[in-house]
Design a protein around this motif. Structure first.
Motif, mmCIF file in Angstrom:
data_model
loop_
_atom_site.group_PDB
_atom_site.id
_atom_site.type_symbol
_atom_site.label_atom_id
_atom_site.label_comp_id
_atom_site.label_asym_id
_atom_site.label_seq_id
_atom_site.Cartn_x
_atom_site.Cartn_y
_atom_site.Cartn_z
ATOM 1 N N PHE A 1 0.839 -1.192 0.000
ATOM 2 C CA PHE A 1 0.000 0.000 0.000
ATOM 3 C C PHE A 1 0.882 1.254 0.000
ATOM 4 O O PHE A 1 0.656 2.209 -0.748
ATOM 5 C CB PHE A 1 -0.896 -0.042 1.235
ATOM 6 N N ILE A 2 1.902 1.239 0.838
ATOM 7 C CA ILE A 2 2.813 2.385 0.895
ATOM 8 C C ILE A 2 3.513 2.552 -0.455
ATOM 9 O O ILE A 2 3.626 3.672 -0.973
ATOM 10 C CB ILE A 2 3.869 2.160 2.013
ATOM 11 N N GLN A 3 3.954 1.439 -1.030
ATOM 12 C CA GLN A 3 4.595 1.529 -2.350
ATOM 13 C C GLN A 3 3.663 2.171 -3.352
ATOM 14 O O GLN A 3 4.055 3.019 -4.150
ATOM 15 C CB GLN A 3 4.959 0.131 -2.843
ATOM 16 N N MET A 4 2.398 1.753 -3.275
ATOM 17 C CA MET A 4 1.416 2.289 -4.201
ATOM 18 C C MET A 4 1.280 3.796 -4.010
ATOM 19 O O MET A 4 1.252 4.556 -4.969
ATOM 20 C CB MET A 4 0.084 1.599 -3.937
ATOM 21 N N LEU A 5 1.231 4.228 -2.771
ATOM 22 C CA LEU A 5 1.042 5.652 -2.505
ATOM 23 C C LEU A 5 2.263 6.463 -2.915
ATOM 24 O O LEU A 5 2.128 7.535 -3.494
ATOM 25 C CB LEU A 5 0.746 5.883 -1.021
ATOM 26 N N VAL A 6 3.445 5.965 -2.621
ATOM 27 C CA VAL A 6 4.624 6.787 -2.928
ATOM 28 C C VAL A 6 4.955 6.731 -4.417
ATOM 29 O O VAL A 6 5.743 7.521 -4.904
ATOM 30 C CB VAL A 6 5.865 6.399 -2.091
ATOM 31 N N GLU A 7 4.339 5.794 -5.127
ATOM 32 C CA GLU A 7 4.480 5.841 -6.577
ATOM 33 C C GLU A 7 3.318 6.608 -7.194
ATOM 34 O O GLU A 7 3.348 6.917 -8.380
ATOM 35 C CB GLU A 7 4.493 4.423 -7.162
ATOM 36 N N GLY A 8 2.293 6.845 -6.386
ATOM 37 C CA GLY A 8 1.106 7.491 -6.933
ATOM 38 C C GLY A 8 0.805 8.802 -6.239
ATOM 39 O O GLY A 8 1.588 9.742 -6.301
ATOM 40 N N PRO A 9 -0.318 8.847 -5.523
ATOM 41 C CA PRO A 9 -0.808 10.128 -5.007
ATOM 42 C C PRO A 9 0.161 10.870 -4.099
ATOM 43 O O PRO A 9 0.166 12.091 -4.076
ATOM 44 C CB PRO A 9 -2.076 9.737 -4.235
ATOM 45 N N LEU A 10 0.986 10.135 -3.356
ATOM 46 C CA LEU A 10 1.850 10.836 -2.406
ATOM 47 C C LEU A 10 3.218 11.154 -2.994
ATOM 48 O O LEU A 10 4.069 11.717 -2.336
ATOM 49 C CB LEU A 10 2.057 9.970 -1.153
ATOM 50 N N LYS A 11 3.421 10.766 -4.244
ATOM 51 C CA LYS A 11 4.764 10.870 -4.816
ATOM 52 C C LYS A 11 5.244 12.313 -4.837
ATOM 53 O O LYS A 11 4.502 13.229 -5.179
ATOM 54 C CB LYS A 11 4.728 10.317 -6.236
ATOM 55 N N ASP A 12 6.487 12.482 -4.495
ATOM 56 C CA ASP A 12 7.075 13.811 -4.493
ATOM 57 C C ASP A 12 7.406 14.202 -5.932
ATOM 58 O O ASP A 12 8.231 13.551 -6.570
ATOM 59 C CB ASP A 12 8.361 13.770 -3.642
ATOM 60 N N PRO A 13 6.771 15.269 -6.435
ATOM 61 C CA PRO A 13 7.054 15.641 -7.828
ATOM 62 C C PRO A 13 8.512 16.046 -8.018
ATOM 63 O O PRO A 13 9.028 16.024 -9.130
ATOM 64 C CB PRO A 13 6.109 16.816 -8.080
ATOM 65 N N LEU A 14 9.182 16.394 -6.946
ATOM 66 C CA LEU A 14 10.573 16.833 -7.059
ATOM 67 C C LEU A 14 11.564 15.683 -6.883
ATOM 68 O O LEU A 14 12.757 15.899 -6.821
ATOM 69 C CB LEU A 14 10.868 17.911 -6.002
ATOM 70 N N MET B 1 12.346 13.381 -8.857
ATOM 71 C CA MET B 1 12.905 12.887 -10.110
ATOM 72 C C MET B 1 12.416 11.476 -10.415
ATOM 73 O O MET B 1 13.153 10.668 -10.954
ATOM 74 C CB MET B 1 14.438 12.869 -10.077
ATOM 75 N N GLY B 2 11.196 11.191 -10.046
ATOM 76 C CA GLY B 2 10.649 9.891 -10.401
ATOM 77 C C GLY B 2 10.924 8.811 -9.386
ATOM 78 O O GLY B 2 10.379 7.723 -9.462
ATOM 79 N N TRP B 3 11.779 9.082 -8.447
ATOM 80 C CA TRP B 3 12.069 8.074 -7.427
ATOM 81 C C TRP B 3 10.863 7.918 -6.519
ATOM 82 O O TRP B 3 10.261 8.915 -6.130
ATOM 83 C CB TRP B 3 13.305 8.517 -6.632
ATOM 84 N N PRO B 4 10.465 6.690 -6.198
ATOM 85 C CA PRO B 4 9.228 6.532 -5.423
ATOM 86 C C PRO B 4 9.391 6.922 -3.962
ATOM 87 O O PRO B 4 9.765 6.113 -3.135
ATOM 88 C CB PRO B 4 8.897 5.047 -5.571
ATOM 89 N N GLN B 5 9.136 8.145 -3.672
ATOM 90 C CA GLN B 5 9.148 8.581 -2.281
ATOM 91 C C GLN B 5 8.128 9.689 -2.113
ATOM 92 O O GLN B 5 7.762 10.347 -3.075
ATOM 93 C CB GLN B 5 10.547 9.046 -1.875
ATOM 94 N N SER B 6 7.692 9.876 -0.865
ATOM 95 C CA SER B 6 6.594 10.813 -0.649
ATOM 96 C C SER B 6 7.103 12.238 -0.599
ATOM 97 O O SER B 6 8.306 12.484 -0.489
ATOM 98 C CB SER B 6 5.901 10.500 0.672
ATOM 99 N N VAL B 7 6.148 13.162 -0.655
ATOM 100 C CA VAL B 7 6.492 14.559 -0.409
ATOM 101 C C VAL B 7 7.110 14.660 0.984
ATOM 102 O O VAL B 7 6.761 13.900 1.882
ATOM 103 C CB VAL B 7 5.243 15.444 -0.491
ATOM 104 N N PRO B 8 8.047 15.584 1.166
ATOM 105 C CA PRO B 8 8.713 15.675 2.477
ATOM 106 C C PRO B 8 7.831 16.333 3.526
ATOM 107 O O PRO B 8 6.885 17.053 3.206
ATOM 108 C CB PRO B 8 9.942 16.535 2.181
ATOM 109 N N LEU B 9 8.168 16.068 4.768
ATOM 110 C CA LEU B 9 7.493 16.742 5.872
ATOM 111 C C LEU B 9 7.914 18.197 5.912
ATOM 112 O O LEU B 9 9.040 18.540 5.534
ATOM 113 C CB LEU B 9 7.887 16.095 7.194
ATOM 114 N N LEU B 10 7.002 19.041 6.380
ATOM 115 C CA LEU B 10 7.368 20.433 6.600
ATOM 116 C C LEU B 10 8.391 20.499 7.729
ATOM 117 O O LEU B 10 8.421 19.626 8.605
ATOM 118 C CB LEU B 10 6.135 21.244 7.000
ATOM 119 N N ALA B 11 9.173 21.542 7.721
ATOM 120 C CA ALA B 11 10.184 21.686 8.768
ATOM 121 C C ALA B 11 9.523 21.706 10.142
ATOM 122 O O ALA B 11 10.059 21.183 11.114
ATOM 123 C CB ALA B 11 10.980 22.962 8.544
ATOM 124 N N GLU B 12 8.297 22.263 10.222
ATOM 125 C CA GLU B 12 7.619 22.376 11.520
ATOM 126 C C GLU B 12 7.260 21.000 12.080
ATOM 127 O O GLU B 12 7.068 20.842 13.272
ATOM 128 C CB GLU B 12 6.325 23.189 11.382
#
Ligand SMILES: Nc1ncnc2c1ncn2[C@@H]1O[C@H](COP(=O)(O)OP(=O)(O)OP(=O)(O)O)[C@@H](O)[C@H]1O
Ligand SMILES: Nc1ncnc2c1ncn2[C@@H]1O[C@H](COP(=O)(O)OP(=O)(O)OP(=O)(O)O)[C@@H](O)[C@H]1O
Ligand SMILES: [Mg+2]
Ligand SMILES: [Mg+2]
Lengths: 315, 357, 301, 513
Positions: B160-173, B175-186
């Motif tokens: 499920f996590i793989q699916m999300l980090v390749e899909g809706p949660l994927k970080d557009p920055l 470079m295509g690597w399957p990882q989520s958007v980063p946490l805010l500094a706060e």
């Protein structure tokens, strides 16, 4: 719909299902024997690795294929003996010991492989088992290619299903194993050795698990890879429960799992990624859970599972 | 001559320390075998292991850093196992906790750190807890075994996590690597010391251990959990709400594992990917059992497992021995400590009395 | 600091095709006596930063590895050890002063293998089996597809990912499924696929490493990655004190000899060989550029 | 009798558990054809001695000798296998059955070569022959888990007989049997003894002991306290030997029933077998003991479940002090002054690994008596426990001792202390003295009657008719889920109750006419 019938109607699909199921059959039978005797063996994942590595290495170093199978079984039996010593003789936690065995068997296998073969950049190969034809049967239309063009280890797995069922339900030994997993006191009171039965069951069960690993490197493939067991052992732990601790249902469960896997691979290949690939990959696990919910109430689990037994203690 | 076992009433502190030391020594002796096999020198290896785990501020901080998730997953297992709720799913709960942290902490809410961090933690706790409540409800409703369900759910969650980090949660920055958007500094957990990876998750773990210890020892809930764990039928007869108690345990257990995930994602990594945890959830089982399910013991056991791994891994690098030896050393130590626990529970007696002829 | 000491940190075992190319190049340099090479394999991303620091503290001159899952911490470590050179696989740009990057840009030979496959396929169905859909894999598959479509617009592809780097039995099953669905050429991103091709007597396209000898009569063509140009360049730069935070990824391009195509001429036939060679000339002459497309490849409907 | 050859001889057996000496230099001889009764208080060491004899435990000192081909030979310690081979059969106090297996499977277990296909047919024939001879009738093919306790007990005895035992040990075999079943067993035992078998028989029921045994051996505190020939013994003498002092008889004064405190009105309950009830009416009045008789499995556990708060009626109403009870909530009942003793005290009564103090507080931990704002009041718990240990003579190391270390009788006293100390208004006494020694039995009876005299309404469920006659002011009998009123205990006799238990609900009326 057409795709569905195309896939289910192809003999190759059924052959693949059986192939994929084979390591699971070994594993689930092994786990079943251990649990029937009252010992949960979470060492299974590591024992798979050990079986895969030792069997392969033995053949690579010059043993015959069946020699490799024996050595794999022996390696599994050794780790089983260790697990039995810790859990049956010393009565230590079956969970921890099992996970410890998985860690140990895996790391020993990797470490040995790497230290014995430090300079491999591409994994060395052996001449693995090839599918055999059974005269008459293999030539039958559809049935032949679907069922009877497998490697010898697959047939061995099927033989073991029958053998385990026979021993478990038709012999005094099987009766004793079922009893010791249900209530060790009943066995002790009838003059049999609780420790002997449990140790024996865990050793034999672990040897079978190792054959599941050996199938991966000596039949399904011809080389050893780090990580190639890939959770197959854990699946067997689930399948035992799914099978209500019965060999026949264990075979069925493994075949269902194999069929589902073969199906999803084919569906992915034929209609592509309409949904994320992971959805397919999740299916076998989710279906196992659903199946579990459906059979749970009727399952007669071995009542003494997880319970250590020490002679002369009140229980 | 026969060997007999007698249960001990209660092992003294001296014995506990003695047995632990002996177990450690035996483990070290065993480690010599693979080291020699690989052509190394055991004595050098021992020195390097200790140095690698404790030899510098950096080494020690790394040991603590690795212990942090282990404390939390260890506690998760300890509290559940005490109620005989066999939670093998801490790995999945950890990921779900991390997922909740990322969902909330990567931009959904804009809060100052003082509010954001607790929010993220509570979200992770609840998400992880829910992940354990579900199999518990299934067990209660349908009688399906939780060992297997929680084990299977681990695989489902990772996919499920793989699916999300390749899909809706994927970080557009990314470079295509399957990882989520980063946490805010706060939302990030502050580091404990500059330049070291140790973070506030460690404090959370220690506090959780203390709270659990108090709970088990001093509270009605702890009493009820013990009763339900030790004898469900008697607890039910005595009027303890067995199912409700189990659900509370499930929530706490899954929640703690979820917090471990929050710690890893918000304290160490900064974003979610499907390789967040190298099996911390499974190690948690080991940690909890080594600790005899005691919350304080869990902290010690987590430190032990972390130190062994970090030390042995570092040793492998310094000696050029294959890095797989690190897991091997952990496995050997684990089994030695396990055997050691046997001597805490039993006294071994050698009877000289001859077997009558 | 010992200028000749080089450490590599792999998140996978060194057998993994990707790592093995660089591992081999480093081992070769070690054997030539140019460097002293040490490595740690199968390091999880959680441990990656610690291992980097440990090597840094040991005083190596160059650290080679993969920052894909650990971009932030890897860059942080590099900035703390300015005297050490870092050469890391990464999808992001290099970082001054000492963090150089690279990637396996072998899309060019992949495109060429696509041409051969496109011309050779009779069923017009090609099966592709990969590990995970990550950029490193996607870009090669996409280039291969583009190459095949450039010569044969009727080709259709089925793609599947097995969600594991090391499960050859599973890759083999996935490949069998493609054969059963009519594929007559398999793109072998993973170990196991060529085995299926060989067993079913069809052709396979190799990727990254040359396995033709293991599968006689099966490997139609392979796109090879050569780690040596990049590794040797990096070692030379470090020794010369001229290592900079640049993109070493270009050393994987054919132009630098970082990648190449091998074609089994007997299997491919003169026509396909000629087509591929012609395109290769164009690439080397820079009159043709293979597009880099990192998006996830999908089966054609 | 004592001229017959010695079959079995224990010589100076000593067994210590940590600081406790459970058996202290005990010797005994058992002769061919003899039924030897072993008596003693709870915890006197009877079971321990038998466990040594059978090889479950290893003695610290002493020998077990059995008559073999070459005269009396010593058994290797700690080997049940050797004991079985030497012809010793044992019926354990706590069943040693594999519940998932059939009765026949349990009997065959360990009697055939492991690596063979077994001889199920022959085994079945032999068991059936034994059943025919002994009258121990039971369905051999049912799963043991589905059998009643009485049936399980029969399987246990069949296990021993199947192996052609020379010596048969029965550890409290009648504790869970109905009077009829027990009588059947005695017939069997006498016949077996007449055929030359030696029997050691443990029981707390003096009536049985006097009726069936030839010789009586009494243990006290792990030591042999004395030996009597049954023909010369009477209840008094035995009881005095057992407890070391005279046991005062419990006398029941006439009751003066008051208001109805608890009532079941036309109650039906659907549950697993043995739990179903249909159209049950029952009224418990203040100051009255109602005795509930019935063969186990006829609905006692259903009634007990209702009054324990574990279930609510499927139809009909249950009223407590006039209020309808709508929720299964043990806590609410406890808070409302209902005292409940579970039928199976080890299973439902105590959490073995928790302390005596914890087990005494367990029903009320949430109340202000034992906790404040969610935190336990350990001091209050210990104080209550200390008082209970003293007041109810619970033999244990102290409030912190784990409950599992207590003998069965002491567990029962613990439960008694837990429920009676609150001054309950309604008392459910389910098998209150099962397995208790005479001293403890008298003590429990005395306390139950005292509670009645204080004005409590009491329901006693028991399979021991002597006990019911000693306690009950009024009888009800349950059969097949239906409850029949048998009226005041005066004018009732065992025979009438026995017939009603067997389903002849008109027995009383017929007798009267
Ligand atoms: N295949 C298995 N592997 C590991 N553990 C198992 C397995 N099957 C059962 N168990 C364990 O055995 C125990 C008994 O199972 P079960 O769930 O029926 O408990 P229970 O006490 O009967 O619960 P309840 O009274 O709520 O039905 C469980 O706690 C479970 O963890
Ligand atoms: N395995 C054991 N470990 C520790 N103590 C034990 C063990 N078995 C028995 N005991 C103790 O030994 C004493 C004698 O117990 P035993 O079971 O022999 O009594 P008993 O005479 O059979 O009593 P009852 O009439 O209640 O069955 C008791 O105090 C008991 O707690
Ligand atoms: Mg007893
Ligand atoms: Mg007792």
């Amino acid at each position: 719909m057409d795709v569905l019938f195309d896939i289910l109607g192809s003999a190759n699909f059924w052959a693949a299902a059986i192939r994929i199921a084979t390591p699971l059959i070994f594993g689930v039978l092994g786990a079943l024997i251990c649990e029937r005797a009252g010992v949960l063996n979470l060492g299974i994942e590591g024992i798979f690795v050990a079986g895969a590595m030792t069997g392969w290495l033995a053949v690579y170093l010059g043993a015959g294929l069946w020699g490799g199978v024996l050595i794999a079984a022996f390696a599994g039996a050794l780790f089983g003996l260790l697990h039995a010593f810790l859990t049956v003789i010393l009565g230590l936690s079956q969970h921890v010991s099992g996970i410890g065995i998985t860690l140990l068997a895996t790391s020993v296998s990797y470490f040995t492989y790497r230290t014995a073969l430090p300079d491999v950049s591409s994994p060395p190969r052996i001449a693995a088992f090839q599918p055999v034809s059974i005269p008459g049967l293999s030539d039958l239309p559809f049935i032949g290619p679907a069922l009877f063009q497998q490697t010898p280890l697959t047939f061995l797995a099927l033989v073991f299903v029958a053998l385990v069922a026979l021993v478990l339900y038709r012999t005094p030994l099987g009766l004793a194993i079922r009893a010791v997993g249900d209530n060790p006191a009943s066995v002790e009171a009838q003059g049999l050795s609780v420790v002997g039965l449990r140790v024996g069951a865990v050793v034999v069960g672990s040897a079978l698990m190792a054959l599941g690993g050996a199938f991966l490197t000596m039949s399904a493939f011809d080389a050893f890879f780090f990580g190639m067991v890939n959770g197959r052992g854990w699946i067997c732990i689930a399948l035992v429960v799914f099978a209500s601790w019965q060999p026949g249902k264990a075979l069925l469960g493994a075949l269902l799992f194999g069929a589902f896997d073969a199906f999803q691979i084919r569906l992915q290949a034929q209609i592509g990624q309409v949904v994320p690939g992971q959805v397919f990959l999740m299916m076998p696990y989710l279906l196992s859970i659903v199946a579990l919910i459906l059979v749970a109430r009727r399952a007669d689990y071995p009542r003494a599972l997880l319970q250590p037994w020490t002679k002369g203690q009140r229980h | 001559m026969t060997i007999r076992l007698e249960p001990r009433e209660d092992a003294g502190l001296g014995l506990k320390i003695g047995v632990s030391l002996a177990a450690g020594l035996v483990a070290l002796l065993l480690v010599a075998i693979p080291v020699l096999f690989a052509g190394g020198s055991p004595l050098t290896a021992y020195g390097l292991m200790i140095q690698g785990a404790f030899g510098s501020m950096f080494a020690f901080s790394e040991t603590l850093n690795r212990a942090t998730p282990l404390i939390l997953t260890g506690l998760a297992c300890a509290v559940a196992f005490r109620a005989k709720l066999w939670n093998i799913g801490a790995e999945g709960q950890l990921y779900i906790g991390a997922l909740a942290a990322v969902c909330i902490g990567s931009g959904l809410l804009q809060l100052p750190p003082a509010l954001m961090i607790p929010t993220v933690m509570i979200a992770g706790f609840l998400a992880g807890g829910l992940m354990m409540v579900i199999p518990t409800v299934i067990k209660q409703r349908f009688g399906a075994d939780e060992v297997v369900i929680t084990l299977l759910l681990n695989f489902v969650v990772i996919l499920f996590i793989q699916m999300l980090v390749e899909g809706p949660l994927k970080d557009p920055l990314s470079m295509g690597w399957p990882q989520s958007v980063p946490l805010l500094a706060e939302a990030k957990l502050p580091k404990l010391l500059p330049r070291l990876r140790m973070h506030w998750g460690l404090i959370v773990g220690l506090v959780a251990a203390l709270v659990l210890w108090l709970m088990v020892r001093k509270t009605v809930l702890g009493f009820e959990i013990r009763a339900v764990g030790e004898n469900k039928a008697a607890a039910r007869f005595a009027g303890i709400p067995v199912d409700a108690t189990m659900l509370k345990v499930a929530l706490i257990s899954g929640g703690l594992a979820g917090l471990a995930g929050v710690g890893e994602v918000a304290g160490v990594k900064g974003y979610l990917s499907s390789d967040l945890s190298p099996g911390f959830g499974y190690s948690g089982i080991v940690v909890a059992m080594l600790a005899g399910l005691s919350p304080i013991g869990t902290v010690i056991a987590a430190l032990f497992v972390a130190a062994v791994f970090v030390g042995a891994d570092s040793m492998s690098r310094a000696t050029g021995i294959s890095s797989y030896i690190a897991d091997l050393v952990v496995a050997l130590s684990l089994l030695c400590v396990l055997v050691g626990s046997f001597f805490l529970r039993f006294r071994v007696k050698w009877d000289r009395q001859s077997v009558v002829a | 600091q010992d200028l000749t000491k080089v450490a590599a940190i792999w998140t996978v075992p060194v057998e993994q095709q990707w790592a093995s190319r660089l591992h081999n190049a480093l081992t070769a340099a070690d054997e030539r006596g140019e460097i002293e090479y040490v490595y740690s394999e199968n390091i999880s991303n959680t441990d990656y930063e610690r291992v980097m620091r440990e090597y840094a503290e040991q005083g190596v001159s160059l650290i080679v590895g993969e920052a894909f899952g650990v971009e932030q911490p890897a860059r942080a470590v590099a900035s703390e050890y300015p005297e050490i050179s870092f050469l890391m696989g990464s999808s992001l740009p290099p970082a001054e002063p000492n963090f150089a990057t690279f990637d396996n840009f072998i899309h060019e030979p992949s495109y060429l293998t696509g041409i051969v496959a496109g011309m050779k396929t009779e069923s017009n169905k090609i099966g592709m089996v990969g590990g995970y859909a990550i950029p490193e894999v996607n870009r090669l598959m996409n280039a291969f597809k583009a190459g095949a479509l450039s010569v044969n617009p009727d080709v259709t592809f089925s793609v599947s990912f097995i969600n594991s780097w090391y499960d050859p039995p599973k890759a083999k099953e996935a490949a069998f499924a493609m054969v059963d669905a009519g594929a007559d050429i398999l793109y072998a991103e993973r170990f196991g696929v060529s085995d299926a091709a060989k067993e079913r007597g069809i052709l396979a396209i190799g990727n990254v490493i040359d396995t033709a000898a293991d599968y006689p009569g099966t490997i139609l063509a392979s796109a090879l990655w050569h780690g040596e140009p990049m590794i040797d360049k990096a070692i030379a730069d470090v020794k010369a004190g001229s290592f900079t935070a640049s993109d070493y990824g270009i050393y994987a391009f054919m132009e630098y000899g970082g990648s190449s195509v091998v074609i089994d001429e007997a299997l491919a036939g003169p026509e396909a060989v000629a087509a591929a060679k012609a395109k290769e000339e164009e690439i080397l002459a820079k009159t043709f550029t293979v597009e880099i497309d990192d998006s996830e490849p999908t089966s054609s409907q | 009798m004592t001229d017959a050859p010695v079959l079995l001889s224990l010589q100076n057996i000593t067994k210590r558990f940590g600081a406790l000496t459970a058996n202290d230099g005990i010797s005994l001889d058992l002769h061919r054809g003899e039924i030897l009764a072993l008596l003693g208080e709870n915890g006197a060491g009877k079971t321990t001695l038998m466990n040594i004899l059978f090889g479950h435990y290893v003695q610290d000192e002493g020998d077990v000798r059995v008559l073999g081909d070459g005269g009396l030979t010593a058994l290797p310690p700690g080997s049940p296998g050797a004991a079985l081979k030497a012809g010793i059969g044992m019926v354990h106090q706590h069943f040693t059955l594999a519940e998932n297996l059939s009765g026949l499977a349990n009997i065959r277990l360990g009697t055939e070569p492991l690596l063979s296909f077994g001889r199920e047919g022959a085994a079945r024939a032999k068991v059936q022959k034994i059943i025919a001879e002994s009258g121990l009738d039971v369905d051999l093919d049912r799963r043991v888990a589905d059998l009643t306790v009485g049936e399980k007990q029969r399987i246990e005895i069949l296990k021993a007989l199947y192996r052609d035992a020379k010596v048969l040990i029965l550890d409290e075999p009648t504790a869970v049997l109905t009077p009829q079943e027990a009588d059947g067993l005695f017939v069997v035992l006498r016949r077996l003894a007449a055929n030359g078998l030696g029997v050691i028989f443990i029981s707390h029921k003096l009536g049985e002991v006097l009726a069936v045994s030839h010789r009586i051996l009494v243990l006290r505190g792990g030591k042999k306290a004395g030996e009597l020939v049954t023909a010369d013994a009477d209840r008094r003498a035995i009881a005095d030997l057992m407890v070391g002092k005279a046991v005062a008889a419990v006398v029941r004064t006439p009751a003066s029933p008051g208001d109805v405190l608890l009532a079941l009105e036309n109650v039906s309950l659907h549950g697993a077998s043995g739990r179903s009830l249909s159209g049950v009416d029952l009224k418990l009045r203040a100051g009255e003991v109602v005795g509930l008789a019935g063969v186990s499995g006829n609905g006692q556990s259903g009634i007990a479940g209702l009054i324990s708060g574990l279930a609510v009626p499927t139809s009909g109403t249950m009223r407590l002090y006039g209020e309808t009870v709508t929720r299964a909530d043990p806590r609410a009942l406890v808070a409302n002054g209902v005292a409940r003793m579970p039928e199976d005290r080890q299973h439902d009564g105590v959490v073995g690994t928790m302390s005596v103090a914890d087990n005494i507080a367990i029903e009320e931990v949430r109340s202000a008596a034992f906790s404040k704002m969610g935190f336990l009041d350990r001091k209050a718990m210990r104080e209550r426990a200390t008082a209970a240990i003293a007041g109810y003579d619970v033999r244990c190391q102290g409030p912190d001792a784990e409950a599992r270390l207590l003998s069965g009788g002491n567990v029962q006293k613990l439960i008694l202390a837990r429920v009676l100390e609150r001054g309950p208004r309604v008392i459910l006494a389910n098998q209150p003295t099962r397995g208790l020694d005479v001293g403890a039995q008298a003590e429990v009876h005395r306390r139950i009657l005292a509670a009645r005299d204080r004005g409590a309404a009491v329901l006693v469920i028991s399979e021991d008719l002597d006990e019911l006659f000693a306690l009950a002011d009024r009888f009800v009998v349950v059969h097949a889920g239906e409850l029949h009123d048998a009226g005041p205990s005066e004018g009732l006799d065992r025979g009438t109750i026995g017939l009603m238990m067997a389903g002849q609900s008109h027995a009383r009326a017929e007798m009267a006419s």
